[in-house]
Design a protein around this motif. Structure first.
Motif, PDB file in Angstrom:
ATOM      1  N   LEU A 318       0.825  -1.213   0.000  1.00  0.00           N
ATOM      2  CA  LEU A 318       0.000   0.000   0.000  1.00  0.00           C
ATOM      3  C   LEU A 318       0.858   1.262   0.000  1.00  0.00           C
ATOM      4  CD1 LEU A 318      -2.650  -1.185   2.594  1.00  0.00           C
ATOM      5  CD2 LEU A 318      -3.114  -0.661   0.195  1.00  0.00           C
ATOM      6  N   THR A 319       1.988   1.209   0.670  1.00  0.00           N
ATOM      7  CA  THR A 319       2.898   2.355   0.710  1.00  0.00           C
ATOM      8  C   THR A 319       4.310   1.862   0.421  1.00  0.00           C
ATOM      9  OG1 THR A 319       3.595   2.241   3.037  1.00  0.00           O
ATOM     10  CG2 THR A 319       1.486   3.308   2.572  1.00  0.00           C
ATOM     11  N   VAL A 341      -4.023   4.697  -3.885  1.00  0.00           N
ATOM     12  CA  VAL A 341      -4.294   4.230  -2.518  1.00  0.00           C
ATOM     13  C   VAL A 341      -4.859   5.370  -1.683  1.00  0.00           C
ATOM     14  CG1 VAL A 341      -3.265   3.316  -0.398  1.00  0.00           C
ATOM     15  CG2 VAL A 341      -2.502   2.465  -2.626  1.00  0.00           C
ATOM     16  N   GLU A 342      -5.985   5.121  -1.037  1.00  0.00           N
ATOM     17  CA  GLU A 342      -6.572   6.073  -0.093  1.00  0.00           C
ATOM     18  C   GLU A 342      -6.411   5.514   1.313  1.00  0.00           C
ATOM     19  OE1 GLU A 342     -10.621   7.280  -1.023  1.00  0.00           O
ATOM     20  OE2 GLU A 342     -10.346   6.493  -3.060  1.00  0.00           O
ATOM     21  N   LEU A 343      -5.770   6.284   2.184  1.00  0.00           N
ATOM     22  CA  LEU A 343      -5.585   5.873   3.575  1.00  0.00           C
ATOM     23  C   LEU A 343      -6.358   6.791   4.496  1.00  0.00           C
ATOM     24  CD1 LEU A 343      -1.791   5.023   4.114  1.00  0.00           C
ATOM     25  CD2 LEU A 343      -3.700   3.450   3.766  1.00  0.00           C
ATOM     26  N   ARG A 344      -6.930   6.204   5.516  1.00  0.00           N
ATOM     27  CA  ARG A 344      -7.473   6.996   6.622  1.00  0.00           C
ATOM     28  C   ARG A 344      -6.938   6.406   7.924  1.00  0.00           C
ATOM     29  NH1 ARG A 344     -13.950   5.790   7.054  1.00  0.00           N
ATOM     30  NH2 ARG A 344     -13.913   7.537   5.576  1.00  0.00           N
ATOM     31  N   VAL A 345      -6.780   7.255   8.909  1.00  0.00           N
ATOM     32  CA  VAL A 345      -6.288   6.833  10.220  1.00  0.00           C
ATOM     33  C   VAL A 345      -7.402   7.078  11.224  1.00  0.00           C
ATOM     34  CG1 VAL A 345      -4.460   7.066  11.936  1.00  0.00           C
ATOM     35  CG2 VAL A 345      -3.967   7.533   9.529  1.00  0.00           C
ATOM     36  N   ALA A 363      -7.723   1.298   4.477  1.00  0.00           N
ATOM     37  CA  ALA A 363      -7.342   1.569   3.100  1.00  0.00           C
ATOM     38  C   ALA A 363      -8.400   1.174   2.087  1.00  0.00           C
ATOM     39  CB  ALA A 363      -6.044   0.822   2.775  1.00  0.00           C
ATOM     40  N   LYS A 364      -8.459   1.976   1.009  1.00  0.00           N
ATOM     41  CA  LYS A 364      -9.086   1.595  -0.247  1.00  0.00           C
ATOM     42  C   LYS A 364      -7.979   1.653  -1.291  1.00  0.00           C
ATOM     43  CE  LYS A 364     -13.850   3.258   0.439  1.00  0.00           C
ATOM     44  NZ  LYS A 364     -14.882   4.206  -0.075  1.00  0.00           N
ATOM     45  N   ALA A 365      -7.923   0.664  -2.191  1.00  0.00           N
ATOM     46  CA  ALA A 365      -6.802   0.632  -3.122  1.00  0.00           C
ATOM     47  C   ALA A 365      -7.096  -0.322  -4.268  1.00  0.00           C
ATOM     48  CB  ALA A 365      -5.531   0.169  -2.399  1.00  0.00           C
ATOM     49  N   GLY A 400       2.607  13.127   4.338  1.00  0.00           N
ATOM     50  CA  GLY A 400       2.073  11.879   3.816  1.00  0.00           C
ATOM     51  C   GLY A 400       2.870  10.641   4.142  1.00  0.00           C
ATOM     52  N   PHE A 401       3.984  10.783   4.887  1.00  0.00           N
ATOM     53  CA  PHE A 401       4.789   9.611   5.218  1.00  0.00           C
ATOM     54  C   PHE A 401       4.108   8.774   6.307  1.00  0.00           C
ATOM     55  CE2 PHE A 401       8.097  12.333   3.357  1.00  0.00           C
ATOM     56  CZ  PHE A 401       8.651  11.427   2.455  1.00  0.00           C
ATOM     57  N   VAL A 402       4.095   7.479   6.084  1.00  0.00           N
ATOM     58  CA  VAL A 402       3.413   6.532   6.971  1.00  0.00           C
ATOM     59  C   VAL A 402       4.444   5.876   7.890  1.00  0.00           C
ATOM     60  CG1 VAL A 402       2.084   4.389   7.073  1.00  0.00           C
ATOM     61  CG2 VAL A 402       1.585   6.100   5.298  1.00  0.00           C
TER      62      VAL A 402
END
Length: 512
Positions: A318-319, A341-345, A363-365, A400-402
């Motif tokens: 994903l990342t 890739v869409e991420l939410r926390v 995630a959506k991806a 944007g860093f995970v």
């Protein structure tokens, strides 16, 4: 190459454009060009067609990381079968669970490998069923490709793969995947690692892992070569990867630690020289890594260091970091989300997290699975908005860093307080006498759970003592309520093929 709609289409395109470029070299001495690979896959597809394999046939297979493993993968893609690659170290418990759940029509394994009788295991597990076993000992059934029907490309959401998670805490979970997902992850990796036809990938992990077809697809997109080790051994890796001038040192933390150890041994007899002189970078993922590992790989092994990524069997890669990221991000992040890739926390309280605030990553991806083989698991796997609940805790900063901070299931609840196992692990990794570490929560009548640190000592070093550990962690700033109450020193940690520690084994071993 990048807009191919299926794995087989990509195989054909690369074979047509660059038939003489070497694609695969394995530790058994087999070498294949792109053209030879395509042709071998067609012959094997014909041989499997003679065995009744057709579009939609479910085929489980369990081969080591040999060239013929990739040939089988390609042949099944050409036939349109639904293939289920199985990690080679899985035995009756895991393989039995899988074959009971998906009921494959055909299972393909070696007769024997590494001293284990695969044929006997499959006979035990499929007795009384209609499942047929085909033995493949570095060779596969072959036939005349003229018998093959025209190729039918799969639809965008057409099932083509069953991949099973490593099952570190419970039974394996089967993820239903598409070629679309595999190719999406491959495109992202191709971009992040800046892959070119000059690269040579050292593949030290099972090609039956979900990353196996992703690496094949990335390789075909870039036109690069792969050097395959069927069983990881640092000495063999030094010899083979050095001889073949490998530039990409995969594939995760256990391998990178082994490369580092090999370099430190190598330099004792070869001062000032590199054990892996051609390494451009060490790509990785699949398991947490010590905070110091990137700099150690960069400074000692050589190249750019560790270019890390994050994903799951259900949603691979994903990342990923890139070769252009700043050192500060390479040291402790898993890069940024790949294209699409869409991420939410989501915090533990169920609120949207602010930048830098910890929560569960969802995630959506395009590389997300269709769903689980056991559809009953889907309800808990996705939130109300359709985001996949990864179970991983982390943060996403303003750039944007995970950064992965742990697992939801890796939170130890001691006297009602949440304690992150990873926080303690990261600190203990920096102790000079610690080579590897895992922190687990053990059942405790008074506390609910107690914190146990399981440590592997550094080579030649005196074993860490409990009082020393406590003093070290206090000195590193760990608050008192997070300090481990138990220390166990072991020879090695149980890990699955991707490098994740099997913590349930440690809990079972030390709970009493």
């Amino acid at each position: 190459m990048l807009d191919a709609g299926s794995l087989w289409e990509l195989i054909e395109r690369r074979a047509e454009s660059d038939p003489g470029r070497e694609l695969l070299v394995d530790s058994g001495g087999s070498r294949m060009t792109n053209g030879e690979f395509r042709d071998a896959a067609l012959r094997t597809a014909a041989g499997l067609h003679d065995h009744g394999v057709r579009t939609g046939t479910v085929v489980s297979w369990q081969l080591p990381t040999w060239n013929v493993g990739y040939v089988l993968m390609a042949a099944l893609s050409r036939l349109g079968a639904i293939q289920n690659p199985i990690i080679p170290i899985y035995r009756d418990r895991e393989v039995g669970f899988i074959v009971r759940q998906i009921a494959p029509e055909v299972v393909i394994t070696p007769s024997e490998f590494g001293g284990f009788d695969f044929a006997a295991m499959i006979a035990r597990l499929t007795e009384g069923t209609g499942t047929r076993h085909i033995a493949a000992d570095r060779s596969l059934p072959e036939g005349d490709p003229a018998v093959l029907p025209p190729y039918q490309a799969p639809g965008e959401r057409e099932l083509r793969w069953y991949f099973y998670s490593s099952g570190t805490t419970a039974d394996p979970k089967g993820a239903r995947h598409t070629d679309t997902a595999i190719l999406a992850a491959a495109r992202g990796m191709h971009e992040c690692l800046a892959l070119t036809g000059e690269d040579i990938n050292g593949m030290a992990f099972p090609l039956t892992h979900v990353a196996g077809p992703i690496w094949l697809a990335s390789s075909l997109m870039a036109g690069l070569s792969n050097v395959l080790l069927d069983r990881f051994d640092p000495a063999a890796a030094v010899d083979l990867f050095g001889r073949e001038k490998v530039t990409l040192g995969g594939s995760g933390t256990p391998f990178h630690l082994a490369y580092l150890k090999a370099q430190r041994e190598f330099v004792k007899t070869h001062p000032g020289r590199r054990a892996f002189p051609s390494f451009r970078l060490c790509n990785g993922g699949g398991a947490p890594r010590p905070a110091t590992l990137h700099a150690q790989i960069r400074d000692e092994v050589g190249g750019l260091g560790v270019i890390a990524g994050w994903g799951l069997t259900e949603a691979p890669i994903l990342t990923m970091s890139t070769v252009h990221d700043p050192q500060s991000a390479l040291e402790d992040s898993e890069g940024r989300p790949m294209s699409g890739v869409e991420l939410r926390v989501v915090t533990l309280e169920g609120k949207a997290a602010e930048p830098g605030e910890e929560g569960e990553l969802r995630a959506k991806a395009p590389q997300l699975m269709l769903g689980y083989v056991d559809a009953a698991l889907d309800a808990d796997a996705f939130d109300a908005d359709g985001y996949f609940r990864t179970g991983d805790l982390g943060t996403v900063d303003a750039e944007g860093f995970v950064r992965i901070t742990g697992r939801l299931k890796d939170i130890i609840i001691r006297k009602g307080e949440n304690i992150s196992a990873k926080e303690i692990e990261d600190l203990l990794f920096t102790h000079p006498r610690v080579a590897d570490v895992a922190v687990v929560g053990l059942p405790d009548a008074d506390r609910g759970e107690r914190v146990c640190a399981v440590v592997v000592g550094a080579d030649g070093a005196q074993a860490l003592e409990f009082a020393e550990m406590v003093a070290f962690l206090k000195g590193a700033g760990l608050t008192t309520h997070k300090l481990p109450e138990q220390l166990e020193v072991v020879e090695g940690l149980p890990r699955n093929p991707t490098g994740k520690v099997i913590k349930r084994d440690l809990v079972a071993r030390f709970r009493s």
